[in-house]
Design an enzyme around this catalytic site. Sequence first.
Site, short mmCIF file in Angstrom:
data_model
loop_
_atom_site.label_atom_id
_atom_site.label_comp_id
_atom_site.label_asym_id
_atom_site.label_seq_id
_atom_site.Cartn_x
_atom_site.Cartn_y
_atom_site.Cartn_z
N PRO A 2 0.82 -1.33 -0.15
CA PRO A 2 0.03 -0.03 0.04
C PRO A 2 0.88 1.30 -0.05
O PRO A 2 1.86 1.25 0.71
CB PRO A 2 -0.78 -0.20 1.17
CG PRO A 2 -0.77 -1.74 1.61
CD PRO A 2 0.42 -2.28 1.18
N GLU A 3 0.27 2.19 -0.74
CA GLU A 3 1.04 3.57 -0.68
C GLU A 3 0.54 4.54 0.51
O GLU A 3 -0.48 4.18 1.12
CB GLU A 3 0.91 4.19 -2.05
CG GLU A 3 1.42 3.27 -3.16
CD GLU A 3 1.79 3.83 -4.41
OE1 GLU A 3 2.10 5.18 -4.53
OE2 GLU A 3 2.09 3.28 -5.52
N LYS A 52 4.45 5.14 4.88
CA LYS A 52 3.79 3.91 5.14
C LYS A 52 3.67 2.89 6.42
O LYS A 52 3.34 2.05 6.51
CB LYS A 52 4.49 2.72 4.11
CG LYS A 52 4.48 3.28 2.74
CD LYS A 52 5.13 2.32 1.47
CE LYS A 52 5.29 3.00 0.24
NZ LYS A 52 6.15 2.14 -0.65
N ARG A 120 14.21 8.45 10.87
CA ARG A 120 14.88 7.89 9.59
C ARG A 120 13.95 7.91 8.42
O ARG A 120 14.77 7.55 7.27
CB ARG A 120 15.16 6.34 10.02
CG ARG A 120 13.94 5.51 9.98
CD ARG A 120 14.47 3.97 10.06
NE ARG A 120 13.47 3.01 10.31
CZ ARG A 120 12.88 2.32 11.13
NH1 ARG A 120 13.35 2.64 12.35
NH2 ARG A 120 11.85 1.62 11.05
N ASN A 161 5.09 2.92 -6.18
CA ASN A 161 5.22 2.55 -7.54
C ASN A 161 4.30 3.23 -8.39
O ASN A 161 4.59 3.98 -9.34
CB ASN A 161 5.39 1.12 -7.81
CG ASN A 161 6.39 0.77 -9.04
OD1 ASN A 161 7.08 1.57 -9.45
ND2 ASN A 161 5.97 -0.42 -9.51
N ARG A 257 11.66 -2.84 -8.90
CA ARG A 257 10.23 -2.62 -9.11
C ARG A 257 10.02 -2.47 -10.53
O ARG A 257 11.17 -1.95 -11.15
CB ARG A 257 9.91 -1.52 -8.16
CG ARG A 257 10.05 -1.72 -6.70
CD ARG A 257 9.16 -2.87 -6.22
NE ARG A 257 7.81 -2.61 -6.29
CZ ARG A 257 7.04 -1.77 -5.60
NH1 ARG A 257 7.79 -1.25 -4.40
NH2 ARG A 257 5.90 -1.56 -5.59
#
Length: 268
Positions: A2-3, A52, A120, A161, A257
């Site tokens: 999931p984005e 995410k 991070r 993506n 990807r």
Amino acid sequence: MPEGHTIHRLAADHAEWFGGRAVRASSPQGKFSDGAALVDGQVLSSAEAHGKHLFLGFGGVGWIHIHLGLFGKYAVGAGTAPPPTETIRLRLVADGYADLRGPTTCALITDPEKQAIHDRLGPDPLRPVDDGEKAWARVSRSRTTIAALLMDQKVIAGVGNVYRAEVLFRHGVDPYRPGRDVSRREWDAMWADLAVLMREGVRLNRIDTVRDEHTPEAMGRPPRVDDHGGEVYVYRRAHLPCHVCGAEIRTEALAARNLFWCPGCQPA
């Protein structure tokens, strides 16, 4: 995977259905039993997303940190929860219910541990406290392709993506261009566009990236049929004609990807 818009939507759903309420927590699968026992009966005080990563706050108990990864599923529903199955890592019940299955991460963490995760990650176009400056500082010095940089969660958090391919198309940027060759004007435009597109993703719970003049209705073409839903320019449209220039959409593997782009609209 999931984005970011999906995770922000989950945070909003948790705030609406569980926020300020005592939550029943369990782990039918058993892998989060200790954490669920500590959270059970506590009030959900906060629900946040960064990229995410989803964070569910329970006051002095700590935060449930969730990252769905490639295989995680999170179902949030109204009404009575169905009978639990042994695949459910975490179940939350209040006015509605939420079932988490197969996440990469489901852990109870402290405030300092949560802050370390934020530290991070790169800025998130959907977080009001973030802007594109920190990401630009890294992009503008990098020889890495802009396509790879957009997928690096340490550079910009939440872009996956689909948004990567679509925002590069919408701004005519060759995905193989080094980050340092992207202009400040181009970067600012892409950051602002990501914020708009991803906010729409939260609102609609799907990804739509085509402009009004390129919708199926405007062009008299069939709507897209895909499990991901939504209308897009290049993502998963390899070998089909571009909606804008008619060139054949290309695809290649980049950093494990699939990358999609239009050589006509995104010239090298």
